[in-house]
Design a protein around this motif. Sequence first.
Motif, mmCIF file in Angstrom:
data_model
loop_
_atom_site.group_PDB
_atom_site.id
_atom_site.type_symbol
_atom_site.label_atom_id
_atom_site.label_comp_id
_atom_site.label_asym_id
_atom_site.label_seq_id
_atom_site.Cartn_x
_atom_site.Cartn_y
_atom_site.Cartn_z
ATOM 1 N N UNK A 160 8.733 -12.501 -25.689
ATOM 2 C CA UNK A 160 9.299 -11.793 -24.544
ATOM 3 C C UNK A 160 10.401 -10.864 -25.024
ATOM 4 N N UNK A 161 10.861 -10.009 -24.128
ATOM 5 C CA UNK A 161 11.897 -9.033 -24.473
ATOM 6 C C UNK A 161 13.225 -9.425 -23.838
ATOM 7 N N UNK A 162 14.301 -9.229 -24.577
ATOM 8 C CA UNK A 162 15.643 -9.433 -24.045
ATOM 9 C C UNK A 162 16.399 -8.109 -24.117
ATOM 10 N N UNK A 163 16.961 -7.712 -22.984
ATOM 11 C CA UNK A 163 17.824 -6.527 -22.946
ATOM 12 C C UNK A 163 19.263 -6.986 -22.813
ATOM 13 N N UNK A 164 20.119 -6.501 -23.690
ATOM 14 C CA UNK A 164 21.545 -6.798 -23.621
ATOM 15 C C UNK A 164 22.223 -5.620 -22.927
ATOM 16 N N UNK B 59 12.839 -7.897 -29.164
ATOM 17 C CA UNK B 59 11.671 -8.732 -28.896
ATOM 18 C C UNK B 59 11.889 -10.087 -29.549
ATOM 19 N N UNK B 60 11.785 -11.146 -28.757
ATOM 20 C CA UNK B 60 11.979 -12.499 -29.261
ATOM 21 C C UNK B 60 10.617 -13.087 -29.616
ATOM 22 N N UNK C 170 16.265 -17.437 -29.094
ATOM 23 C CA UNK C 170 16.824 -16.196 -28.555
ATOM 24 C C UNK C 170 18.087 -15.804 -29.311
ATOM 25 N N UNK C 171 18.952 -16.774 -29.555
ATOM 26 C CA UNK C 171 20.239 -16.457 -30.183
ATOM 27 C C UNK C 171 20.053 -15.898 -31.589
ATOM 28 N N UNK C 172 19.038 -16.378 -32.302
ATOM 29 C CA UNK C 172 18.775 -15.860 -33.648
ATOM 30 C C UNK C 172 18.270 -14.426 -33.589
ATOM 31 N N UNK C 173 17.401 -14.145 -32.615
ATOM 32 C CA UNK C 173 16.887 -12.783 -32.465
ATOM 33 C C UNK C 173 18.003 -11.816 -32.101
ATOM 34 N N UNK C 174 18.935 -12.270 -31.252
ATOM 35 C CA UNK C 174 20.059 -11.420 -30.866
ATOM 36 C C UNK C 174 20.969 -11.148 -32.052
ATOM 37 N N UNK D 26 10.590 -10.288 -19.440
ATOM 38 C CA UNK D 26 11.821 -9.583 -19.795
ATOM 39 C C UNK D 26 13.025 -10.296 -19.191
ATOM 40 N N UNK D 27 14.032 -10.473 -20.006
ATOM 41 C CA UNK D 27 15.304 -11.009 -19.553
ATOM 42 C C UNK D 27 16.377 -9.952 -19.779
#
Length: 318
Positions: A233-237, A245-246, A252-256, A313-314
């Motif tokens: 999934x995708x995370x938008x900050x 993209x996770x 999630x935290x590692x991808x960020x 998406x988050x």
Amino acid sequence: MDESGTVMHLLVRTMTLESEGVLSVILEDPGGGPLPDWEQGAHLELELGGLPRHYSLCGTPGDSRRYRIAVLRDPGSRGGSAHVHEMLRPGHLVTARGPRNRFPLVAAERYLFIAGGIGITPLLPMIAAVEAAGVPWRLAYGGRRRASMAFQAELAAYGDAVTLLPEDELGRMDLDALLGTPDAATAVYCCGPEGLLAAVEEACAAWPEGSLHVERFAAAPRAEVDAGEEREFEVECRQSDVRVTVPRDQPVIDALEAAGVWVASACREGICGSCETKVIEGEPDHRDSLLTDQERVTGATMMPCVSRSFSDRLVLDL
């Protein structure tokens, strides 16, 4: 209360053996200055041997000159409790963050406190506050044996409100007797090993929502998810204007962090709350051991160290 995670360097003033395997530690500002305020239920993060560990504050919230924690000597320790018992000594300095509170004391007409072993620690300041306010309460305090149960002398001052239940003498705690009759006016607070917490949660299933408050020292067991069933999934900050993209096999935290977005974190197990992040859009797949059922339904925050996403998406407030 300081929720920012600001780094502090604290002096170990004293260490006291409270029972078999339990040391209490008094921490102070090295220069004698005041410490950040805290409330009942708060914990402190200490860096011990390079490892972040969380300990409930069990002293007096109004005392701005010292913090008290208590540490169980855990044979299965990954380093934290072993460091305290074997290496930490009065005069040493430790790095700390906090205090933070995910276990606050709520207003109620009556209180039932249930402690298992070292789980007595966050309940001590709560009991003192409730007693001072003149609100009815009782404590059921279990342990494997009497000699291993800390702070007995402190609790003796409360008389019959406290029931000590060493398992080798009296058997396991009778949760049916304690919790068999739901009471909307009573707040139940429980801390201890996972077996006790799970049993109390089951016993409180018929109680009104919000009656039970628990704090865990380890992540609650979660249903195993097959790696092949995980989804990308995708995370938008939103603040950082970063999209990532996770992958299905990465937290999630590692991808960020790989994308340059820093998130405060400590336990990486979903139990400390330091990485709690506001969710602007999307549906989190909550896998932490902190949020209440109502908080999960609301989906206003998530713990990116363990949680994922049901939506494609988050959007996070990072």
